[in-house]
Design an enzyme around this catalytic site. Structure first.
Site, PDB file in Angstrom:
ATOM      1  N   ASP A  21     -35.455  27.805   3.833  1.00  0.00           N
ATOM      2  CA  ASP A  21     -34.417  28.771   4.091  1.00  0.00           C
ATOM      3  C   ASP A  21     -34.629  30.030   5.041  1.00  0.00           C
ATOM      4  OD1 ASP A  21     -31.513  29.894   2.891  1.00  0.00           O
ATOM      5  OD2 ASP A  21     -32.986  31.597   2.458  1.00  0.00           O
ATOM      6  N   GLU A  23     -33.582  33.927   6.328  1.00  0.00           N
ATOM      7  CA  GLU A  23     -32.795  35.285   6.360  1.00  0.00           C
ATOM      8  C   GLU A  23     -32.829  35.732   7.902  1.00  0.00           C
ATOM      9  OE1 GLU A  23     -31.250  36.042   3.847  1.00  0.00           O
ATOM     10  OE2 GLU A  23     -32.268  34.875   2.283  1.00  0.00           O
ATOM     11  N   HIS A 161     -31.071  35.662  -2.198  1.00  0.00           N
ATOM     12  CA  HIS A 161     -30.877  36.200  -0.904  1.00  0.00           C
ATOM     13  C   HIS A 161     -32.310  36.381  -0.094  1.00  0.00           C
ATOM     14  CE1 HIS A 161     -26.685  35.495  -1.188  1.00  0.00           C
ATOM     15  NE2 HIS A 161     -26.722  36.275  -2.149  1.00  0.00           N
ATOM     16  N   ASP A 166     -34.689  31.741  -2.819  1.00  0.00           N
ATOM     17  CA  ASP A 166     -33.603  30.645  -2.631  1.00  0.00           C
ATOM     18  C   ASP A 166     -33.884  29.116  -2.601  1.00  0.00           C
ATOM     19  OD1 ASP A 166     -31.772  32.861  -2.779  1.00  0.00           O
ATOM     20  OD2 ASP A 166     -31.038  32.584  -0.484  1.00  0.00           O
TER      21      ASP A 166
END
Length: 226
Positions: A21, A23, A161, A166
């Site tokens: 994942d 960000e 998040h 996540d």
């Protein structure tokens, strides 16, 4: 320099994979930057290793992004730059199949743009997007966000998040969905793969009835009569 072929989107369940994942500072892989990369390595359905790093994007993080992921300029000021972070991430994932939620439309775009900018090649790992998987095996849900899947499976959404949280959440959801697909034998195409690109064939409805089509459409347009 000729770009390396990008990985293919697959479907279904694999016992060995890496959930990842990102960000970011925003929604565009062209104008925004990666500020966190996390991954969880899985063998035989069990977590064996974890990777996580903040990334200094070399720019200010917009307040709107901070409101979503909680990452601030102060947090990334001493973090590695994108090249160092990507070097470590690529060493961690090796040639494993990647798994992530909504990565086909979002995370893979950021990764491929970064790869092409820094290494003049694309990411060659095949990948599975759990958003597509959820829409296939959890049709009773009205929404298929990662937090919706976690709530459905009674999995904690605490820390959502942030990239590593996540990843952990999605790994648990992926295993649950894998068991559902195995139990109800709902994998479209019964696991048959495309002879052109190796992606899984899925059952589709067309003007003249049902047929099998490549799950990597529109990148591959192979079809087969049922």
């Amino acid at each position: 320099m000729r770009q390396q072929k990008r990985g293919t989107r697959l479907s279904g369940y694999r016992p060995d994979y890496v959930v990842f994942d990102l960000e970011t500072t925003g929604l565009s892989p062209i104008t925004d930057g990666i500020i966190e990369i996390s991954a969880v390595k899985v063998k035989g359905g069990k977590v064996t290793d974890r990777f996580s790093t903040l990334v200094n994007p070399g720019r200010r993080i917009p307040a709107a992004a901070t409101r979503v992921n909680g990452i601030t300029d102060e947090m990334v000021k001493d973090a590695p730059g994108l090249r160092e972070a990507l070097d470590r991430f690529l060493a961690f994932i090796e040639d494993q199949v990647l798994v992530g939620h909504n990565i086909h439309s979002f995370d893979m775009g950021f990764l491929n743009h970064a790869m092409e900018e820094l290494y003049q090649k694309s990411l060659s790992n095949d990948y599975i997007d759990t958003l597509y998987m959820a829409r296939s095996c959890l049709k009773e849900l009205s929404h298929h966000r990662l937090v919706d899947l976690a709530a459905h499976f009674d999995i904690s959404t605490e820390g959502a998040h942030r990239a590593l949280n996540d990843c952990i959440m999605n790994q648990k959801c992926y295993e649950k969905m894998g068991k559902i697909m195995e139990t109800v034998n709902s994998r479209p195409g019964s696991g048959e793969t495309c002879p052109r690109c190796g992606a899984e064939l899925v059952k589709r409805n067309g003007k003249f009835g049902q047929f099998y089509g490549c799950s990597s459409f529109p990148n591959c347009r192979y079809t087969k009569n049922i």
